[in-house]
Write a protein that holds these residues in place. Structure first.
Motif, PDB file in Angstrom:
ATOM      1  N   ARG A   1       2.217  16.446  -4.250  1.00  0.00           N
ATOM      2  CA  ARG A   1       3.296  17.039  -3.395  1.00  0.00           C
ATOM      3  C   ARG A   1       4.526  16.958  -4.451  1.00  0.00           C
ATOM      4  NH1 ARG A   1       7.929  16.655  -0.521  1.00  0.00           N
ATOM      5  NH2 ARG A   1       8.099  17.959   1.332  1.00  0.00           N
ATOM      6  N   LEU A   2       5.047  18.166  -5.116  1.00  0.00           N
ATOM      7  CA  LEU A   2       6.231  18.314  -5.798  1.00  0.00           C
ATOM      8  C   LEU A   2       7.154  19.494  -5.225  1.00  0.00           C
ATOM      9  CD1 LEU A   2       4.174  19.350  -8.935  1.00  0.00           C
ATOM     10  CD2 LEU A   2       4.809  16.954  -8.521  1.00  0.00           C
ATOM     11  N   GLY A   3       8.361  18.755  -5.002  1.00  0.00           N
ATOM     12  CA  GLY A   3       9.351  19.329  -4.279  1.00  0.00           C
ATOM     13  C   GLY A   3      10.507  19.617  -5.233  1.00  0.00           C
ATOM     14  N   PHE A   4      11.077  20.936  -5.204  1.00  0.00           N
ATOM     15  CA  PHE A   4      11.978  21.569  -6.237  1.00  0.00           C
ATOM     16  C   PHE A   4      13.343  21.929  -5.345  1.00  0.00           C
ATOM     17  CE2 PHE A   4       7.693  22.560  -7.564  1.00  0.00           C
ATOM     18  CZ  PHE A   4       7.626  21.976  -8.702  1.00  0.00           C
ATOM     19  N   LYS A   5      13.593  21.554  -4.267  1.00  0.00           N
ATOM     20  CA  LYS A   5      14.779  21.746  -3.392  1.00  0.00           C
ATOM     21  C   LYS A   5      15.382  23.290  -3.821  1.00  0.00           C
ATOM     22  CE  LYS A   5      15.966  17.263  -2.378  1.00  0.00           C
ATOM     23  NZ  LYS A   5      16.123  17.420  -0.886  1.00  0.00           N
TER      24      LYS A   5
ATOM     25  N   SER B   1       0.878  -1.429   0.027  1.00  0.00           N
ATOM     26  CA  SER B   1      -0.036  -0.040  -0.044  1.00  0.00           C
ATOM     27  C   SER B   1       0.933   1.345   0.005  1.00  0.00           C
ATOM     28  CB  SER B   1      -0.852   0.026   1.215  1.00  0.00           C
ATOM     29  OG  SER B   1      -0.234   0.100   2.461  1.00  0.00           O
ATOM     30  N   GLU B   2       2.120   1.099   0.222  1.00  0.00           N
ATOM     31  CA  GLU B   2       3.057   2.357   0.368  1.00  0.00           C
ATOM     32  C   GLU B   2       4.236   1.993   0.018  1.00  0.00           C
ATOM     33  OE1 GLU B   2       4.482   6.137   3.165  1.00  0.00           O
ATOM     34  OE2 GLU B   2       3.021   4.498   4.051  1.00  0.00           O
ATOM     35  N   LEU B   3       5.019   2.818  -1.191  1.00  0.00           N
ATOM     36  CA  LEU B   3       6.266   2.351  -1.466  1.00  0.00           C
ATOM     37  C   LEU B   3       7.050   3.888  -1.363  1.00  0.00           C
ATOM     38  CD1 LEU B   3       8.161   0.699  -3.139  1.00  0.00           C
ATOM     39  CD2 LEU B   3       7.325   1.642  -5.196  1.00  0.00           C
ATOM     40  N   SER B   4       8.101   3.811  -1.056  1.00  0.00           N
ATOM     41  CA  SER B   4       8.972   4.862  -0.869  1.00  0.00           C
ATOM     42  C   SER B   4      10.392   4.592  -1.427  1.00  0.00           C
ATOM     43  CB  SER B   4       9.033   5.623   0.519  1.00  0.00           C
ATOM     44  OG  SER B   4      10.075   6.736   0.583  1.00  0.00           O
ATOM     45  N   MET B   5      10.844   5.573  -2.385  1.00  0.00           N
ATOM     46  CA  MET B   5      12.248   5.368  -3.164  1.00  0.00           C
ATOM     47  C   MET B   5      12.970   6.791  -3.034  1.00  0.00           C
ATOM     48  SD  MET B   5      11.622   2.663  -6.113  1.00  0.00           S
ATOM     49  CE  MET B   5      11.342   1.163  -5.879  1.00  0.00           C
TER      50      MET B   5
ATOM     51  N   LEU C   1       0.862  11.307  -3.930  1.00  0.00           N
ATOM     52  CA  LEU C   1       2.364  11.181  -4.576  1.00  0.00           C
ATOM     53  C   LEU C   1       3.036  12.324  -4.400  1.00  0.00           C
ATOM     54  CD1 LEU C   1       3.966   9.957  -6.778  1.00  0.00           C
ATOM     55  CD2 LEU C   1       2.944  11.274  -8.675  1.00  0.00           C
ATOM     56  N   ASN C   2       4.524  12.213  -4.009  1.00  0.00           N
ATOM     57  CA  ASN C   2       5.282  12.797  -3.552  1.00  0.00           C
ATOM     58  C   ASN C   2       6.560  12.593  -4.562  1.00  0.00           C
ATOM     59  OD1 ASN C   2       7.197  14.465  -2.613  1.00  0.00           O
ATOM     60  ND2 ASN C   2       7.772  13.111  -0.587  1.00  0.00           N
ATOM     61  N   LEU C   3       6.963  13.952  -5.391  1.00  0.00           N
ATOM     62  CA  LEU C   3       7.919  13.714  -6.411  1.00  0.00           C
ATOM     63  C   LEU C   3       8.813  14.797  -5.965  1.00  0.00           C
ATOM     64  CD1 LEU C   3       6.117  13.038  -9.907  1.00  0.00           C
ATOM     65  CD2 LEU C   3       7.421  11.381  -8.243  1.00  0.00           C
ATOM     66  N   THR C   4       9.970  14.620  -5.717  1.00  0.00           N
ATOM     67  CA  THR C   4      11.153  15.773  -5.521  1.00  0.00           C
ATOM     68  C   THR C   4      12.350  15.422  -6.082  1.00  0.00           C
ATOM     69  OG1 THR C   4      10.163  16.004  -3.215  1.00  0.00           O
ATOM     70  CG2 THR C   4      12.344  16.795  -3.535  1.00  0.00           C
ATOM     71  N   ASN C   5      13.033  16.601  -6.608  1.00  0.00           N
ATOM     72  CA  ASN C   5      14.222  16.375  -7.457  1.00  0.00           C
ATOM     73  C   ASN C   5      15.029  17.910  -7.473  1.00  0.00           C
ATOM     74  OD1 ASN C   5      16.014  14.852  -8.948  1.00  0.00           O
ATOM     75  ND2 ASN C   5      15.407  15.961 -10.749  1.00  0.00           N
TER      76      ASN C   5
ATOM     77  N   THR D   1      -1.500   3.118  -2.191  1.00  0.00           N
ATOM     78  CA  THR D   1      -2.145   4.362  -1.950  1.00  0.00           C
ATOM     79  C   THR D   1      -1.347   5.320  -1.882  1.00  0.00           C
ATOM     80  OG1 THR D   1      -2.199   3.830   0.326  1.00  0.00           O
ATOM     81  CG2 THR D   1      -4.128   3.216  -0.597  1.00  0.00           C
ATOM     82  N   ARG D   2       0.109   5.344  -1.420  1.00  0.00           N
ATOM     83  CA  ARG D   2       1.024   6.309  -1.322  1.00  0.00           C
ATOM     84  C   ARG D   2       2.302   5.809  -2.021  1.00  0.00           C
ATOM     85  NH1 ARG D   2      -0.362  10.060   2.732  1.00  0.00           N
ATOM     86  NH2 ARG D   2       1.790  10.630   2.754  1.00  0.00           N
ATOM     87  N   THR D   3       2.853   6.806  -2.662  1.00  0.00           N
ATOM     88  CA  THR D   3       4.012   6.696  -3.375  1.00  0.00           C
ATOM     89  C   THR D   3       4.974   8.016  -3.085  1.00  0.00           C
ATOM     90  OG1 THR D   3       3.349   5.161  -4.905  1.00  0.00           O
ATOM     91  CG2 THR D   3       5.568   6.390  -5.504  1.00  0.00           C
ATOM     92  N   THR D   4       6.260   7.756  -2.778  1.00  0.00           N
ATOM     93  CA  THR D   4       7.164   8.737  -2.738  1.00  0.00           C
ATOM     94  C   THR D   4       8.557   8.380  -3.439  1.00  0.00           C
ATOM     95  OG1 THR D   4       6.646   9.562  -0.516  1.00  0.00           O
ATOM     96  CG2 THR D   4       8.994  10.115  -1.354  1.00  0.00           C
ATOM     97  N   PHE D   5       8.987   9.288  -4.574  1.00  0.00           N
ATOM     98  CA  PHE D   5       9.854   8.854  -5.308  1.00  0.00           C
ATOM     99  C   PHE D   5      10.818  10.157  -5.770  1.00  0.00           C
ATOM    100  CE2 PHE D   5      12.342   8.326  -9.417  1.00  0.00           C
ATOM    101  CZ  PHE D   5      12.250   6.749  -9.281  1.00  0.00           C
ATOM    102  N   THR D   6      11.970  10.323  -5.138  1.00  0.00           N
ATOM    103  CA  THR D   6      12.763  11.596  -5.076  1.00  0.00           C
ATOM    104  C   THR D   6      14.015  11.477  -5.751  1.00  0.00           C
ATOM    105  OG1 THR D   6      13.606  11.556  -2.676  1.00  0.00           O
ATOM    106  CG2 THR D   6      11.233  12.292  -2.850  1.00  0.00           C
ATOM    107  N   CYS D   7      14.445  12.379  -6.188  1.00  0.00           N
ATOM    108  CA  CYS D   7      15.954  12.708  -6.538  1.00  0.00           C
ATOM    109  C   CYS D   7      16.471  11.362  -7.589  1.00  0.00           C
ATOM    110  CB  CYS D   7      16.960  12.640  -5.189  1.00  0.00           C
ATOM    111  SG  CYS D   7      16.837  13.918  -4.423  1.00  0.00           S
ATOM    112  N   TRP D   8      15.992  11.826  -8.900  1.00  0.00           N
ATOM    113  CA  TRP D   8      16.520  11.194 -10.072  1.00  0.00           C
ATOM    114  C   TRP D   8      17.750  11.850 -10.929  1.00  0.00           C
ATOM    115  CZ3 TRP D   8      11.616  13.049  -9.340  1.00  0.00           C
ATOM    116  CH2 TRP D   8      11.157  14.169 -10.014  1.00  0.00           C
ATOM    117  N   MET D   9      18.527  12.766 -10.034  1.00  0.00           N
ATOM    118  CA  MET D   9      19.633  13.423 -10.767  1.00  0.00           C
ATOM    119  C   MET D   9      20.569  12.578 -11.766  1.00  0.00           C
ATOM    120  SD  MET D   9      20.769  15.890  -7.477  1.00  0.00           S
ATOM    121  CE  MET D   9      22.020  16.555  -8.412  1.00  0.00           C
TER     122      MET D   9
END
Length: 369
Positions: A173-177, A98-102, A145-149, A119-127
């Motif tokens: 949720r979109l993160g731009f750092k 139900s939840e995957l975080s990478m 959905l949380n995408l941050t890069n 139901t929930r996915t976090t995927f951050t930093c694909w530099m």
């Protein structure tokens, strides 16, 4: 564990060295230790409901897939700074997850093919990759959905209509750092409308200071069910690379913003009830007014003074807050924002100490993306 009679079983892999201290030999060694332990205890791992791992590199490229096959009871799986020695396309199928975080992982591609309970996915930093290495298949219950890069000059812009066309998310949720905006603003299309038609909450985190915010209106136009819009516009001196030479070497972009002009300048939004901006400054007045005019049922606008994390606020380059303190000036600012707008919403100009309890609970996310 083998008989699956334990209701909840969590296993967490923490390494002696933290992520930034780890060498290549360290992550290979940690990965080999975990693989050995996993293979010796397969029956136990079949009973896990939660698994979290950090700082692991797997020599066997199919080992990550084996985790999904073996741990059939998982409802949460988290990776931090993990990858495989050979570039891997990870095709994920799991009946219970139900939840995957990478976070800070370097899998060549991640295809979420069949996850009926996700139901929930976090995927951050694909530099390390030019484009977002994530795609969605059958994820009918995906809500968050949380995408941050950190956006680099060479990165391709992310088309949310393409990425999310098979989903029905409710919170994005979109993160731009504090770096380049990596989302491509899009004109309203059938595909974008389909992806956003259930969207209720949007958070735009650590937008670089000085950015023109008009591009965010494409989300508002495509999401008729949107009720809450949050954003923080801030530079984090403690996390950012300031030196021009280093920025050039790392392909960090000096042009951080993105330009977009709506083809529907007079569109109206019926559901948005709350707009919250952390680190509000005067140049955002026209943007706030534009949202207030478009969102005809907007009830509350919260504009907070500049915030800082515990490290930034002690740095010489940190800029102090800019909201006026005198009641007369605050009243004048509210009048300027609401001028000419019928049924204007309640406008709250506040400092960190006056923060609403619900917003205070979010503040950690809005300071560090």
């Amino acid at each position: 564990m083998t008989t699956h009679k334990i209701e909840n079983a969590e296993f967490t892999v923490l390494t002696v060295k933290k992520r930034r201290q780890c060498t290549l030999d360290d992550v290979l060694n940690y990965g080999a230790q975990f693989v050995s332990f996993f293979n010796e205890c397969l029956n136990a791992f079949t009973g896990l409901t939660r698994l979290y791992m950090e700082n692991l590199r797997f020599v066997e490229s199919d080992f990550v897939s084996n985790i999904f096959v073996t741990c059939k009871r998982l409802n949460y799986l988290g990776f931090l700074n993990c990858d495989t020695q050979k570039r891997l396309t990870l095709q994920v199928e799991h009946a219970q997850l139900s939840e995957l975080s990478m976070v800070n992982c370097r899998f060549y591609k991640v295809e979420l093919k069949w996850l009926p309970r996700l139901t929930r996915t976090t995927f951050t930093c694909w530099m390390d990759f030019e484009e977002l290495p994530l795609s969605f298949g059958h994820v009918p219950l995906l809500e968050f959905l949380n995408l941050t890069n950190v956006g680099l000059s060479r990165h391709k812009m992310v088309m949310l209509s393409t990425l999310l066309c098979e989903t029905h998310i409710q919170e994005l949720r979109l993160g731009f750092k504090c770096e380049k905006i990596w989302v491509q603003p899009e004109c309203l299309s059938e595909r974008l409308a389909s992806a956003f038609h259930r969207l209720r909450i949007v958070s735009l985190v650590c937008i670089p200071e000085g950015s023109d915010l008009k591009w965010t209106n494409f989300i508002l136009e495509a999401a008729p069910s949107l009720e809450e819009l949050y954003m923080s516009v801030i530079d984090h001196p403690c996390e950012m690379i300031i030196d021009p030479k280093m920025r050039m070497e790392l392909s960090l972009s000096e042009n951080k913003g993105v330009e977009w002009e709506s083809p529907r300048p007079h569109f109206k939004h019926r559901r948005l009830a709350k707009l919250v901006i952390f680190c509000f400054v005067n140049y955002m007045v026209s943007y706030v007014r534009r949202v207030m005019i478009a969102a005809v049922n907007l009830k509350d606008v919260y504009l907070y003074d500049r915030l800082a994390c515990s490290k930034c606020k002690h740095m010489a380059v940190f800029k102090p807050g800019r909201l006026p303190r005198a009641k007369k000036k605050l009243k004048a600012m509210k009048k300027l924002l609401a001028q000419g707008i019928e049924s204007a919403p309640r406008i709250h100009l506040q400092t960190h100490s006056e923060m609403d309890a619900d917003h205070a609970a979010r503040i950690k996310d809005y300071l560090c993306s």
